[in-house]
Design a protein around this motif. Sequence first.
Motif, PDB file in Angstrom:
ATOM      1  N   LEU A  72      -3.824   3.935  -7.563  1.00 23.48           N
ATOM      2  CA  LEU A  72      -4.770   4.231  -6.487  1.00 23.48           C
ATOM      3  C   LEU A  72      -6.050   3.400  -6.616  1.00 23.48           C
ATOM      4  O   LEU A  72      -6.585   2.909  -5.618  1.00 23.48           O
ATOM      5  N   ILE A  96      -4.741  13.124  -6.569  1.00 23.70           N
ATOM      6  CA  ILE A  96      -4.956  12.118  -5.533  1.00 23.70           C
ATOM      7  C   ILE A  96      -6.224  12.445  -4.752  1.00 23.70           C
ATOM      8  O   ILE A  96      -7.044  11.563  -4.456  1.00 23.70           O
ATOM      9  N   LYS A 105      -9.206   9.756  -3.999  1.00 23.24           N
ATOM     10  CA  LYS A 105      -9.336   9.157  -2.671  1.00 23.24           C
ATOM     11  C   LYS A 105      -9.471  10.254  -1.618  1.00 23.24           C
ATOM     12  O   LYS A 105      -9.154  11.418  -1.865  1.00 23.24           O
ATOM     13  N   LYS A 156       0.817  -1.213   0.000  1.00 26.36           N
ATOM     14  CA  LYS A 156       0.000   0.000   0.000  1.00 26.36           C
ATOM     15  C   LYS A 156       0.852   1.264   0.000  1.00 26.36           C
ATOM     16  O   LYS A 156       0.378   2.332   0.365  1.00 26.36           O
ATOM     17  N   VAL A 185      -5.941   7.993   1.886  1.00 28.55           N
ATOM     18  CA  VAL A 185      -4.540   8.159   1.513  1.00 28.55           C
ATOM     19  C   VAL A 185      -3.861   9.130   2.479  1.00 28.55           C
ATOM     20  O   VAL A 185      -4.461  10.122   2.891  1.00 28.55           O
TER      21      VAL A 185
END
Length: 292
Positions: free
Chosen positions: A214, A259, A263, A172, A222
């Motif tokens: 992602l 990003i 998320k 991850k 995140v």
Amino acid sequence: MVNQTKTIRLVYPQWQGGSITQWITEVKDPEQASRGYYLGAQLLNFLAPDNGQETYTVPVATDIVKREVTDGVLDKAAIIAQSKAALDILDIQNPDKIVTLGGECSASVVPFTYLFGKHKGDVAMIWIDAHPDITLPGDVYPGYHAMAVTACMGMGDQQIISELPAKIDPSKILFVGLRDWERDEIKARQKQYGIKHLTPEEVKENSDALTGWLKACGASKVVIHFDMDVLDPAEIIAAVGVVPNGMRIAEVVRVINDIAREKEIVGLTIAEPMPRTAIRIREMLHQLPLLK
């Protein structure tokens, strides 16, 4: 009842994780160069928008004592004490999201591991950095800031790791902007851990490779670490590292916002500011009459 999300700002001016005076040659006093991260964190907090977030500052020692390597870690005692102090703040405030203003790279370790635990492992980590920060105690360089990612994984000095609330699986983790492994053993270690990376060139035009990762990462949230040495020194020198062919400011801003569209961001760290000019101005001011 509406669930309210609590976001705090954590000023974390830790400098003890770095051994960097040999790279800050324009600052003649090595003590001032060593503590440059301390001033850097304060400047980041001054420059960041005032959005009403509650702000807490981790107490960080500024005394220059004999710097010693213990169990392969420089200034280990200070790092443990300051990690505990940061955790105390987080345990009392119980935030859902954290903006961290460092300090060197290890400023991410406590808030990120806190968030891994808070969100039950439903978190991926994007590490935007010129370097992978996966060294270990006993490696040739003893600075804890270069051990930040391995510490987040639960690897390293056991006395330090035992203080951390959780760890993240390497599957991850994604490095973005990586271009300097420094030693072949670090590149081999990254491969051994199975951590993927994207170079500056791979995110130069768009974030497609990043957003694809992602989508497949299996986490809904995140945390993002933004080490300022990822920036191209041809555009700005904001950190200790000046490795060429880095990311432009606009590219980093676009990547982080992309990003956020994909998320939920629960943690954002800006780290490694080294305000070389501000340090020199401060040194000048300390020599002037009526100011001393």
